[in-house]
Design a protein around this motif. Sequence first.
Motif, PDB file in Angstrom:
ATOM      1  N   ASP A 256      -8.110   3.389  -4.117  1.00  0.00           N
ATOM      2  CA  ASP A 256      -7.322   4.597  -4.381  1.00  0.00           C
ATOM      3  C   ASP A 256      -6.165   4.349  -5.345  1.00  0.00           C
ATOM      4  N   ASN A 257      -6.489   3.716  -6.473  1.00  0.00           N
ATOM      5  CA  ASN A 257      -5.561   3.590  -7.592  1.00  0.00           C
ATOM      6  C   ASN A 257      -6.116   4.393  -8.763  1.00  0.00           C
TER       7      ASN A 257
ATOM      8  N   GLY B 299      -3.515  -0.919  -2.320  1.00  0.00           N
ATOM      9  CA  GLY B 299      -4.139   0.393  -2.386  1.00  0.00           C
ATOM     10  C   GLY B 299      -3.137   1.530  -2.493  1.00  0.00           C
ATOM     11  N   ASP B 300      -3.612   2.694  -2.921  1.00  0.00           N
ATOM     12  CA  ASP B 300      -2.802   3.912  -2.999  1.00  0.00           C
ATOM     13  C   ASP B 300      -1.541   3.728  -3.831  1.00  0.00           C
ATOM     14  N   ASN B 301      -1.704   3.134  -5.020  1.00  0.00           N
ATOM     15  CA  ASN B 301      -0.622   3.034  -5.990  1.00  0.00           C
ATOM     16  C   ASN B 301      -1.093   3.647  -7.301  1.00  0.00           C
ATOM     17  N   ASP B 302      -0.553   3.207  -8.418  1.00  0.00           N
ATOM     18  CA  ASP B 302      -0.879   3.837  -9.701  1.00  0.00           C
ATOM     19  C   ASP B 302      -1.416   2.844 -10.729  1.00  0.00           C
TER      20      ASP B 302
ATOM     21  N   LYS C 183      -2.479  12.805  -6.708  1.00  0.00           N
ATOM     22  CA  LYS C 183      -1.342  11.886  -6.816  1.00  0.00           C
ATOM     23  C   LYS C 183      -0.029  12.595  -6.498  1.00  0.00           C
TER      24      LYS C 183
ATOM     25  N   LYS D 272       1.172  12.967  -2.861  1.00  0.00           N
ATOM     26  CA  LYS D 272       1.562  11.790  -2.081  1.00  0.00           C
ATOM     27  C   LYS D 272       2.977  11.933  -1.526  1.00  0.00           C
TER      28      LYS D 272
ATOM     29  N   THR E  57       0.821  -1.210   0.000  1.00  0.00           N
ATOM     30  CA  THR E  57       0.000   0.000   0.000  1.00  0.00           C
ATOM     31  C   THR E  57       0.859   1.266   0.000  1.00  0.00           C
ATOM     32  N   TYR E  58       0.360   2.291  -0.675  1.00  0.00           N
ATOM     33  CA  TYR E  58       0.940   3.631  -0.649  1.00  0.00           C
ATOM     34  C   TYR E  58       2.385   3.641  -1.144  1.00  0.00           C
TER      35      TYR E  58
END
Length: 276
Positions: A167-168, A143-146, A265, A268, A117-118
């Motif tokens: 949250d991608n 989660g929280d990647n691209d 993005k 981050k 994550t992240y």
Amino acid sequence: MSKAVRKILDESRESGNPELELQDKQITSLEELPGLLLMEHVTRLSLPHNRLTTIPPSIANLVNLEILNLFNNAIEELPTSISSLNKLRILNVGMNRLDALPRGFGSFPVLEVLDITYNNISEEESLPGNFFMLESLRALYMGDNDFEVLSPLIKNLKNLQILSLRDNDLIILPREIGELTRLRELHLQGNRLELLPPEISNLDLMSQRSVLRLECNPWQQIIADQLLLGTSHVLDMLKNDSYKFLYQRYLSTGSQPPPKNFEAKNRKISRKREVA
């Protein structure tokens, strides 16, 4: 190295304590912890909330390691040797600065929980070719990647019970996700999804212990209306022949996906390259 850290290492060596808790100790390098990477008796190494930027290849010396927690550091790359930790069951590299996972990463034989994550990882050349051979995985937190797309090879993770993709930048899901028959939690909130593959209705996501999160996506009206009534209504609709026809037409038109939220993005922490 602080006196507190030295005391923890010394006590572990003397007593044979297999669990090392070194969180929030301002550690910037594992090399500054003399003898740590020779402590073969260690089964749990916890280093969250430090200032690590790299992990040395000699991490592979910890042959009995079962749990490795590197959450919330500033690591930009993992060594290929990490996948030789044959007893590793839990790996947490969340909230770092990883753009990719190393070659051979999917060769962990007993890994059950993986948290990435992240970070800044995307499907495109960021995951090694054998990533989806991690058949022992029960929980995968991405989660929280691209990620914009997810490989159809996700179907190979037959034992997966939890899959977090929140949250991608996902614009579409592979139909093969419906083959993950043991899945009980699916987190899809905060992406760019407009429709869901009908095969998701094959999953057991309607029981009291199951979780399906769909909010904060630019859903087409047919999904949005049912979501107001509850996720069970969405799953029921996915089984309808009329929806299946709509979904197939959606795939064939190749319409422009919803735009990315570049501003969010770029805010981050993982995008920043300096270490505080």
